[in-house]
Structure formats: structure tokens, C-alpha cells
Design an enzyme around this catalytic site. Structure first.
Site, PDB file in Angstrom:
ATOM      1  CD  GLN A 152       5.848  24.864  -1.193  1.00  0.00           C
ATOM      2  OE1 GLN A 152       4.861  25.098  -0.520  1.00  0.00           O
ATOM      3  NE2 GLN A 152       6.008  23.749  -1.876  1.00  0.00           N
ATOM      4  CG  ASP A 198      17.451  33.883 -10.679  1.00  0.00           C
ATOM      5  OD1 ASP A 198      18.359  34.139  -9.867  1.00  0.00           O
ATOM      6  OD2 ASP A 198      16.870  32.788 -10.706  1.00  0.00           O
ATOM      7  CG  ASP A 209      -0.210  -0.033   2.532  1.00  0.00           C
ATOM      8  OD1 ASP A 209       1.032  -0.010   2.501  1.00  0.00           O
ATOM      9  OD2 ASP A 209      -0.867  -0.080   3.586  1.00  0.00           O
ATOM     10  CE  LYS A 258      14.063  32.480 -12.592  1.00  0.00           C
ATOM     11  NZ  LYS A 258      14.696  31.333 -11.934  1.00  0.00           N
ATOM     12  CG  ASP A 317      19.938  28.643 -10.502  1.00  0.00           C
ATOM     13  OD1 ASP A 317      19.829  29.209  -9.398  1.00  0.00           O
ATOM     14  OD2 ASP A 317      19.034  28.645 -11.360  1.00  0.00           O
ATOM     15  CG  HIS A 337      15.635  28.759  -2.870  1.00  0.00           C
ATOM     16  ND1 HIS A 337      16.190  28.926  -4.114  1.00  0.00           N
ATOM     17  CD2 HIS A 337      14.642  29.664  -2.762  1.00  0.00           C
ATOM     18  CE1 HIS A 337      15.532  29.882  -4.739  1.00  0.00           C
ATOM     19  NE2 HIS A 337      14.596  30.352  -3.946  1.00  0.00           N
ATOM     20  CB  SER A 374      13.221  22.327 -10.234  1.00  0.00           C
ATOM     21  OG  SER A 374      12.121  21.489 -10.017  1.00  0.00           O
TER      22      SER A 374
HETATM   23  C1  R5P Z   1      14.994  30.078  -8.358  1.00  0.00           C
HETATM   24  O1  R5P Z   1      14.961  31.125  -7.725  1.00  0.00           O
HETATM   25  C2  R5P Z   1      16.062  29.049  -8.169  1.00  0.00           C
HETATM   26  O2  R5P Z   1      17.283  29.625  -7.793  1.00  0.00           O
HETATM   27  C3  R5P Z   1      16.237  28.224  -9.424  1.00  0.00           C
HETATM   28  O3  R5P Z   1      16.644  29.067 -10.483  1.00  0.00           O
HETATM   29  C4  R5P Z   1      14.965  27.538  -9.814  1.00  0.00           C
HETATM   30  O4  R5P Z   1      14.341  26.997  -8.690  1.00  0.00           O
HETATM   31  C5  R5P Z   1      15.181  26.458 -10.836  1.00  0.00           C
HETATM   32  O5  R5P Z   1      13.960  25.882 -11.171  1.00  0.00           O
HETATM   33  P1  R5P Z   1      13.683  25.421 -12.651  1.00  0.00           P
HETATM   34  O6  R5P Z   1      14.802  24.492 -13.046  1.00  0.00           O
HETATM   35  O7  R5P Z   1      12.361  24.702 -12.565  1.00  0.00           O
HETATM   36  O8  R5P Z   1      13.612  26.640 -13.508  1.00  0.00           O
END
Ligand code: R5P
Length: 291
Positions: free
Chosen positions: A96, A168, A37, A191, A218, A129, A222
Site C-alpha cells: 500500500q 509478473d 477483550d 500478469k 516472487d 515489496h 499471500s
Molecule cells: C505482487 O506484485 C507481489 O510481488 C506478489 O506477486 C503478490 O503480492 C502475491 O500475492 P498473491 O499470493 O495474493 O497473488
């Protein structure tokens, strides 16, 4: 002399073993049996008493499963020591960290409550982050950076007139640090991410990167949206090669192939998340932070 025991959670076994080796500490394995499960039965045998126990577990996907595993292991370890340090090399939910849109739950603060409830004394993360996320946990914590280790990797590469690029403005300081350690310059792109759809666009209209090798820096990748859009923009500006350096490569939804297709020569990440791209080892910097 302080004695440590390292317990490796399911998601970070290899890194935990390396940390234990670096600390010359005993390593304790966790066993995980998954029922039909979907429930997990976690077993940890023979935990030495009276040591500081380091529980190593990154919370990458499946995020909630790995998080529950972390909480369960800490809760068990707490019976053998009052000093439990959670080593969470990749801390999921750290994005978050505030209420961006009305009504949103600040999930990282909920995770802080859970970690406190099971008896976590201290948290060590790698390139979390945001500092806001770290503060929201409300547990004594230390965030170490893997930038120094990533830079060592890139210093061995033969690059043409290299330049560090942040995708960014939020990553501008990270890019400056990376560039200073490399002894080169950096720029940051602007960005825009739609908070509802997640779609990313590069707002910057022009940069002077012609014939230069670029390193996009970076904290995490994700879906790859930020890196793909940045690479497409930089290629249009006639740069030479694009390399990517990041601490945490989640690379969800086939991101690695899509990033390569966008023209990236190589992605280099660390072993906070075990992947093909994890060419940089952070065990030593974590062990040093613990001592
Ligand atoms: C955003 O502020 C983070 O530093 C990354 O640039 C971001 O989380 C990357 O996510 P993704 O690969 O989905 O653009």
C-alpha cells in the site's frame, strides 16, 4: 566496539535469537499477555543500557496486532537507548505504497509516522515489496535481499535444464538477479490483477518451457493467486517440475494446499515469516547488515 542488544518481538522470536547469536549480543525476550477483550499487555524485563537496541518483529498476520507490538516494544526500549533500530524482516503494508484508486490511504506512510513517533532511528527490512514503500517510511533504512540465500538452497538441487520465471513484469529484475546468480536464464510472465476484486490472470499466451524444471521467483506469496495462475499456465505449456522460491510466505486462506494442488513440487521461503516452508535462514545476512 559497538554493543548491541537484541529484543525479539512476539512474531520473530526464533529469528531474533539467531540474530543475537550471530552478533554475540544479549537477547531480551518480550512477554505478551492477552486480556479477554483482546488487548495485549507487553512486558520487557532487564534491558541493558547504552547499547544499540535491535527490535526484531515482522508484521505478518495478525498484521495490526504485530505492528502495535512492534511500536510498543520500540517505545519501551527508547527509555534505555537513543539508538533503536527496527528490524522488520517482513514489512506488512508495503504493497500500500501509493494511491492506486482514488481516495485510498497510503498506509505505509502512516506506519512511517508511527515508527518515527516512538523513536525509531533506523529500519532494516528484507526484500521489501517496493523501494517506493521504503522511501515513504521517511526513516534512514536499509533493505537487504534474501535472493543470495535462496539461490544457495537451489544450487544444491538436481534440476533439469532449469529456468527462472517471474509471475509478473514487476518482478522481472528480481528474476534476472536470481538467474544470474544461478548462472541460468530467466523469463517474466505478464500478469493482470483486478484492483477491485484482487483476481489474478496470466496475460502471456505462450512460452517455451517444454520439459524444463522451473523456479517461480516472487517476493511474497499471500493468497497464492499469482503462483497458482502461473503454475497452471506453465503446466499447460508442458514444463517439467515447478518450484517456488519466495522471501515471505504469508500463505493465507489455505494457500499452501491450493498451490500444491495446482502442481507445485516444493515451496521454499525464508524465516522472515516462520512457516513449514521457511527452509532458508536470513539471520546471518541481517546481522551482517547491522555491523
Ligand atoms: C505482487 O506484485 C507481489 O510481488 C506478489 O506477486 C503478490 O503480492 C502475491 O500475492 P498473491 O499470493 O495474493 O497473488
Amino acid at each position: 566496539m559497538v554493543k548491541f542488544t537484541v529484543i525479539g518481538g512476539d512474531s520473530s522470536e526464533d529469528l531474533a535469537r539467531k540474530i543475537a547469536r550471530s552478533l554475540k549480543a544479549p537477547y531480551v525476550k518480550t512477554e505478551n499477555r492477552v486480556f479477554p477483550d483482546g488487548e495485549s499487555k507487553i512486558t520487557i524485563k532487564k534491558i541493558p543500557r547504552n547499547n544499540i537496541i535491535l527490535v526484531v518483529q515482522s508484521t505478518y498476520p495478525p498484521v495490526d496486532t504485530n505492528l502495535l507490538h512492534l511500536l510498543s516494544v520500540i517505545s519501551k526500549a527508547r527509555k534505555y537507548s537513543s539508538k533503536i533500530y527496527a528490524i522488520i524482516p517482513y514489512m506488512g503494508y508495503a504493497r500500500q505504497d501509493r494511491e492506486f484508486l482514488e481516495g485510498e490511504v497510503i498506509s505505509i506512510s502512516v506506519i512511517g509516522k508511527l515508527l518515527r513517533a516512538v523513536g525509531t532511528r533506523k529500519i532494516i527490512t528484507v526484500d521489501i515489496h517496493s523501494n517506493i514503500a521504503l522511501r515513504e517510511l521517511k526513516i534512514p533504512s536499509e533493505n537487504i535481499t534474501a535472493i543470495t540465500e535462496l539461490v544457495k538452497y537451489f544450487k544444491k538441487k538436481k534440476l533439469t535444464n532449469p529456468l527462472i520465471v517471474s509471475p509478473d513484469l514487476g518482478g522481472k529484475q528480481r528474476a534476472i538477479k536470481f538467474a544470474n546468480l544461478m548462472g541460468i536464464e530467466s523469463i517474466a510472465l505478464k500478469k493482470h490483477r483486478d484492483r477491485k476484486t484482487g483476481v489474478v490472470n496470466i496475460v502471456t499466451s505462450k512460452v517455451n518451457v517444454k520439459e524444463r524444471d522451473l523456479i517461480l521467483v516472487d517476493d511474497m506469496i499471500s493468497t497464492g493467486g499469482s503462483i497458482i495462475r502461473s503454475t497452471q499456465f506453465l503446466k499447460k505449456q508442458k514444463c517439467k517440475r515447478v518450484f517456488v522460491a519466495c522471501t515471505h510466505a504469508l500463505l493465507v486462506n489455505n494457500a499452501e494446499n491450493r498451490i500444491k494442488k495446482a502442481g507445485v513440487t516444493e515451496i521454499i521461503s525464508t524465516n522472515t515469516i516462520p512457516k513449514k516452508t521457511s527452509k532458508v535462514n536470513v539471520a546471518k545476512i541481517i546481522a551482517d547488515a547491522v555491523l
